[in-house]
Motif scaffolding. Structure first.
Motif, PDB file in Angstrom:
ATOM      1  N   GLY A  15      -3.461  27.611 -16.068  1.00 28.51           N
ATOM      2  CA  GLY A  15      -3.676  28.068 -17.439  1.00 28.51           C
ATOM      3  C   GLY A  15      -3.774  29.583 -17.504  1.00 28.51           C
ATOM      4  O   GLY A  15      -3.274  30.205 -18.448  1.00 28.51           O
ATOM      5  N   CYS A  16      -4.423  30.170 -16.503  1.00 28.56           N
ATOM      6  CA  CYS A  16      -4.518  31.641 -16.427  1.00 28.56           C
ATOM      7  C   CYS A  16      -3.123  32.243 -16.297  1.00 28.56           C
ATOM      8  O   CYS A  16      -2.773  33.207 -16.982  1.00 28.56           O
ATOM      9  N   ASN A  18      -0.292  30.933 -17.158  1.00 29.56           N
ATOM     10  CA  ASN A  18       0.452  30.737 -18.412  1.00 29.56           C
ATOM     11  C   ASN A  18       0.027  31.733 -19.482  1.00 29.56           C
ATOM     12  O   ASN A  18       0.864  32.231 -20.239  1.00 29.56           O
ATOM     13  N   THR A  19      -1.270  32.032 -19.542  1.00 30.26           N
ATOM     14  CA  THR A  19      -1.775  33.008 -20.514  1.00 30.26           C
ATOM     15  C   THR A  19      -1.144  34.371 -20.273  1.00 30.26           C
ATOM     16  O   THR A  19      -0.677  35.035 -21.209  1.00 30.26           O
ATOM     17  N   ILE A  20      -1.120  34.798 -19.020  1.00 33.47           N
ATOM     18  CA  ILE A  20      -0.545  36.097 -18.677  1.00 33.47           C
ATOM     19  C   ILE A  20       0.958  36.100 -18.929  1.00 33.47           C
ATOM     20  O   ILE A  20       1.513  37.060 -19.476  1.00 33.47           O
ATOM     21  N   ASP A  22       2.679  34.318 -21.038  1.00 28.47           N
ATOM     22  CA  ASP A  22       2.922  34.363 -22.486  1.00 28.47           C
ATOM     23  C   ASP A  22       2.681  35.766 -23.038  1.00 28.47           C
ATOM     24  O   ASP A  22       3.450  36.249 -23.876  1.00 28.47           O
ATOM     25  N   ALA A  23       1.614  36.428 -22.563  1.00 24.23           N
ATOM     26  CA  ALA A  23       1.308  37.783 -23.031  1.00 24.23           C
ATOM     27  C   ALA A  23       2.422  38.751 -22.650  1.00 24.23           C
ATOM     28  O   ALA A  23       2.853  39.570 -23.473  1.00 24.23           O
ATOM     29  N   ALA A  63      -5.929  40.323 -21.848  1.00 28.64           N
ATOM     30  CA  ALA A  63      -6.028  38.880 -21.640  1.00 28.64           C
ATOM     31  C   ALA A  63      -7.207  38.521 -20.721  1.00 28.64           C
ATOM     32  O   ALA A  63      -7.522  37.350 -20.545  1.00 28.64           O
ATOM     33  N   TYR A  65      -7.638  39.778 -17.370  1.00 25.30           N
ATOM     34  CA  TYR A  65      -7.288  39.728 -15.952  1.00 25.30           C
ATOM     35  C   TYR A  65      -7.147  41.143 -15.390  1.00 25.30           C
ATOM     36  O   TYR A  65      -7.128  42.126 -16.121  1.00 25.30           O
TER      37      TYR A  65
END
Length: 74
Positions: A15-16, A18-20, A22-23, A63, A65
């Motif tokens: 999930g982490c 995917n978040t990055i 997408d960003a 995000a 990270y």
């Protein structure tokens, strides 16, 4: 098109990643960003006239990270 490789810290799950991903892909000028959780890295194809290292660092930090490093492909 240019290619960059970024080292990213503090990713703990898919999930982490995917978040990055997408960003990074949301940035104008990024053709494709792919994040690898195991290697804690991202490969990004981008237009250097539109987007820069500072933009990558900003969205990763926003995000939640850690931006650990950047290098352009030869």
């Amino acid at each position: 098109m240019d290619t960059a490789y970024i080292q990213i810290g503090e990713m703990g799950c898919s999930g982490c990643a995917n978040t990055i991903q997408d960003a990074l892909n949301s940035l104008n000028g990024v053709e494709k960003a792919t994040v690898d959780l195991e290697k804690e890295s991202a490969a990004i194809s981008f237009n250097a006239g539109t987007v820069s290292k500072n933009d990558f660092e900003r969205v990763i930090s926003e995000a939640g990270y850690e931006f650990r490093g950047f290098r352009l492909a030869p």
